[in-house]
Design an enzyme around this catalytic site. Structure first.
Site, PDB file in Angstrom:
ATOM      1  N   ASP A 345       0.875  -1.159   0.000  1.00  0.00           N
ATOM      2  CA  ASP A 345       0.000   0.000   0.000  1.00  0.00           C
ATOM      3  C   ASP A 345       0.924   1.223   0.000  1.00  0.00           C
ATOM      4  O   ASP A 345       2.103   1.118   0.349  1.00  0.00           O
ATOM      5  CB  ASP A 345      -0.879  -0.020   1.251  1.00  0.00           C
ATOM      6  CG  ASP A 345      -1.754   1.208   1.356  1.00  0.00           C
ATOM      7  OD1 ASP A 345      -2.325   1.610   0.334  1.00  0.00           O
ATOM      8  OD2 ASP A 345      -1.851   1.769   2.465  1.00  0.00           O
ATOM      9  N   ASP A 539      -1.419  -0.636   6.111  1.00  0.00           N
ATOM     10  CA  ASP A 539      -1.407   0.059   7.393  1.00  0.00           C
ATOM     11  C   ASP A 539      -2.232  -0.641   8.460  1.00  0.00           C
ATOM     12  O   ASP A 539      -2.270  -0.203   9.605  1.00  0.00           O
ATOM     13  CB  ASP A 539      -1.861   1.512   7.234  1.00  0.00           C
ATOM     14  CG  ASP A 539      -3.278   1.629   6.676  1.00  0.00           C
ATOM     15  OD1 ASP A 539      -4.037   0.654   6.779  1.00  0.00           O
ATOM     16  OD2 ASP A 539      -3.615   2.701   6.145  1.00  0.00           O
ATOM     17  N   ASP A 543      -7.022  -1.927   5.328  1.00  0.00           N
ATOM     18  CA  ASP A 543      -6.554  -2.966   4.407  1.00  0.00           C
ATOM     19  C   ASP A 543      -6.800  -4.384   4.943  1.00  0.00           C
ATOM     20  O   ASP A 543      -6.190  -5.329   4.458  1.00  0.00           O
ATOM     21  CB  ASP A 543      -5.055  -2.784   4.131  1.00  0.00           C
ATOM     22  CG  ASP A 543      -4.776  -1.563   3.279  1.00  0.00           C
ATOM     23  OD1 ASP A 543      -5.553  -1.326   2.332  1.00  0.00           O
ATOM     24  OD2 ASP A 543      -3.807  -0.846   3.563  1.00  0.00           O
TER      25      ASP A 543
END
Length: 645
Positions: A345, A539, A543
């Site tokens: 990410d 994080d 997610d």
């Protein structure tokens, strides 16, 4: 066979040779050793009074201090229907040696087995203590402010909401909110990070940090048992319950291995006897073949595997914890060694996630009014972009307006009703879906754009920028050095921004404008690709579905992030992406050590078993080989704890 078990049979004895509740009595092996050496000297010098009867009693006296505890363990295990244990092997071997008059060997089997077990247990205990000391570093006393003064109490007595003072050089005992304007802390016990961390008033400080420079006052926000450090410690200890495939294999292997070697030992004694009956020329000597069978039993003890393999994974988990990496089990430590594809990410993972507003443009309304609307809809959000807008608005001394209705639009923005007007705040995709006309140049901005629309008309926008973390480029380079060449960047940010960051990082494949479900689809496609073993690094907040879909989910947990600890398989405590490569390296080192233990133990035992069956090894050699292999495997397992991460 378990490395440690507990007796439930009511026999009043311990059934585990690694029992933590009671320490072995060192005096018993010492007494046995003195009697054994004295007996050997008396036997060698040919003392007249040292008759066969006296010799038997003498060596029995040497045998009982070390033999009885092992035989008691064998009895306990048998009562629990576990007949094929290392205790059984040692008991049968020593009794057999006594039956053929090999008294010194009988004592030696039990003596050196007991000493070997004590040394193994001590190594295991040291590994466990090292991990506990590594993490549970909270002080036993603290100064809490009560009734107008500070009093010294146990941290367990402090309640949330109370204030405590920690002096320079002292460890913080409880999680809390910093009351000083600014202070520096050593966070190495929690994160493995050597550089001091500077926090400001209102920031959270955690148990285990060391205060640097000045005394600090902290308002406690969690009780002792719920501190971040307590959760980390529990997580590391619970990780031992999630077994790696190699550990599960060894357990299954031991259940079949021990009965098999007992049968083979019997065959070593009986098959030559049958051969002697069928072939008169073959001279069968019962004493010699029984001795060979006993040697076979002693060397076949699977202690080296049963103890050292789980200990290897436990050591790997401990080494990772010291580096600020939490594995939720040995199975994940094993799985990370197979990772050949990593998807990151962007925001908060490879970037700092701390956005700053670089430009504000209002259209049709005054700038302060636009900013007030943006503050109103973003002030309760924890998203980094929302927090940046709130910080910017407060610096401008802007006050929020009253909201009568608000709905969050996942991956798009927020819809609200303020002062009777419909207000939309979000990205370009949201505006296009709602048919709101926006300036064309916004699509070309290589920056994060937050657009506001009032009554379905464009009212202005903000431009925000993010920055790479200090070790982000290093993180990608380290992964490539480990042979992980398929690295991808997935983000909900604009495609142009994502590609710009990917170019700076050296990542070839980057995907932007992704909703959470789009990320999940990407990961699902990668996981289904033959030969791919995928780790996703996010994080840990928004997610969670993607972390669950990947083979190994790695969260940038931050200090004390509950959501990250909940959703991921591996948690990077200090948010450094370079620790992903460290986690893979520790996993591979652990796998190497475990394989060395398995191959080494089976190889040495196989050679000595064959030599024993052929009559080339004595009981003395067998017991030394068994104890030696077990100790080497244990010490090999714990050396990862001393590895510089």
């Amino acid at each position: 066979m378990e490395a440690k078990t507990t007796c439930h049979s009511g026999c009043g004895c311990s059934c585990g040779h690694n029992k933590e509740e009671e320490r072995p009595n060192v005096a018993l092996p010492v007494l046995s050793f003195i009697l054994l050496v004295a007996g050997l000297i008396l036997d060698h010098t040919g003392q007249g009074w040292f008759s066969p009867a006296v010799k038997l009693v003498w060596y029995l006296a040497a045998f009982l201090p070390v033999g009885l505890p092992v035989m008691r363990e064998a009895y306990c295990e048998a009562r629990q229907k576990d007949f094929f244990t290392e205790f059984t092997l040692m008991s049968v071997a020593s009794i057999g040696a006594f039956s053929i008059g090999e008294y010194p060997e009988a004592v030696a089997v039990m003596l050196f087995y007991t000493v070997g077990e004590m040394l193994q247990n001590r190594a295991v205990e040291r590994a466990s203590q090292n991990i506990s000391r590594l993490l549970d570093v909270r002080p036993e006393r603290t100064d809490v402010f009560r009734e107008g003064k500070y009093i010294n109490v146990s941290p367990k007595e402090v309640q949330a909401g109370e204030g405590i003072e920690v002096k320079p050089g002292g460890r913080i005992p409880l999680d809390g909110i910093l009351q000083e304007s600014e202070a520096s802390f050593d966070t190495s016990a929690l994160t493995g990070e050597s550089m001091p961390r500077t926090l400001r008033k209102g920031d959270e400080v955690l148990a285990g940090m060391i205060v640097l420079g000045q005394a600090v006052c902290i308002e406690v926000n969690r009780p002792y048992e719920q501190s971040a450090l307590a959760r980390i410690l529990a997580l590391v200890k619970d990780a031992a319950e999630r077994k790696a495939p190699a550990e599960l294999f060894i357990r299954r292997f031991a259940r079949f291995y021990t009965p098999a070697v007992i049968v083979l030992a019997l065959l070593i004694v009986t098959v030559p006897a049958l051969a002697g009956l069928m072939m008169p020329s073959f001279q069968y000597v019962f004493h010699d073949w029984l001795y060979r069978g006993l040697v076979f039993l002693v060397i076949s003890c699977p202690c080296a595997l049963v103890i050292s393999v789980p200990l290897g994974y436990f050591g790997g988990i401990g080494a990772a914890s010291r580096a600020g990496i939490l594995f939720k089990g040995g199975n994940y430590l094993d799985a990370i060694t197979r990772i050949n594809t990593v998807a990151f990410d962007k925001t908060g993972t490879l970037t700092t996630g701390r956005f700053d507003v670089t430009d504000l443009q209002a259209h049709g309304i005054p700038g302060p009014e636009l900013l007030a609307l943006l503050l109103s809809v973003e002030q309760k959000s924890t998203h980094p972009i929302a927090q940046a807008i709130v910080r910017y608005a407060k610096k401008q001394n802007i006050s929020a307006a009253n909201i009568s209705e608000m709905h969050e639009l996942a991956g798009h923005g927020v819809e609200a009703v303020i002062g009777g007007q419909e207000v939309l705040v979000g990205n370009i995709r949201l505006m296009k879906e709602r048919g709101i006309s926006i300036p064309e140049e916004l699509s070309d901005k290589v920056a994060t754009v937050v657009i506001c629309a009032i009554g379905k008309k464009y009212a202005g926008h903000l431009l925000l920028s993010d920055t790479l973390k200090d070790d982000a480029v290093e993180a990608i380079a380290k992964l490539r050095k480990l042979g992980v060449t398929d690295i991808r960047l997935l983000s909900g940010d604009k495609k142009e921004i994502v590609e710009s960051f990917a170019k700076r990082l050296g990542i070839d494949r980057a995907y932007g404008n992704l909703l959470p479900e789009d990320k999940a689809a990407h990961i699902r496609e990668m996981v289904e690709e033959p030969g791919k073993s995928v780790a996703f690094v996010g994080d840990g907040m928004n997610d969670a579905p993607v972390l669950a879909l990947s083979h190994v989910g790695i969260a940038m947990g931050g200090l004390g992030s509950d959501a990250a600890i909940e959703s991921a398989d591996v948690v990077i405590q200090n948010d450094q992406p370079s620790k992903v490569a460290t986690a893979i390296a520790i996993g591979r080192k652990t796998r190497t050590i475990v394989r060395q233990n398995i191959i080494g133990a089976l190889g040495v035992k196989g050679i000595v078993l064959l030599a024993g069956a052929l009559g080339y090894v004595t009981l003395w050699g067998a017991v030394f080989a068994d104890v030696g292999v077990a100790l080497l495997a244990v010490f090999n397992s714990v050396r990862i704890l001393n590895r510089k991460t």
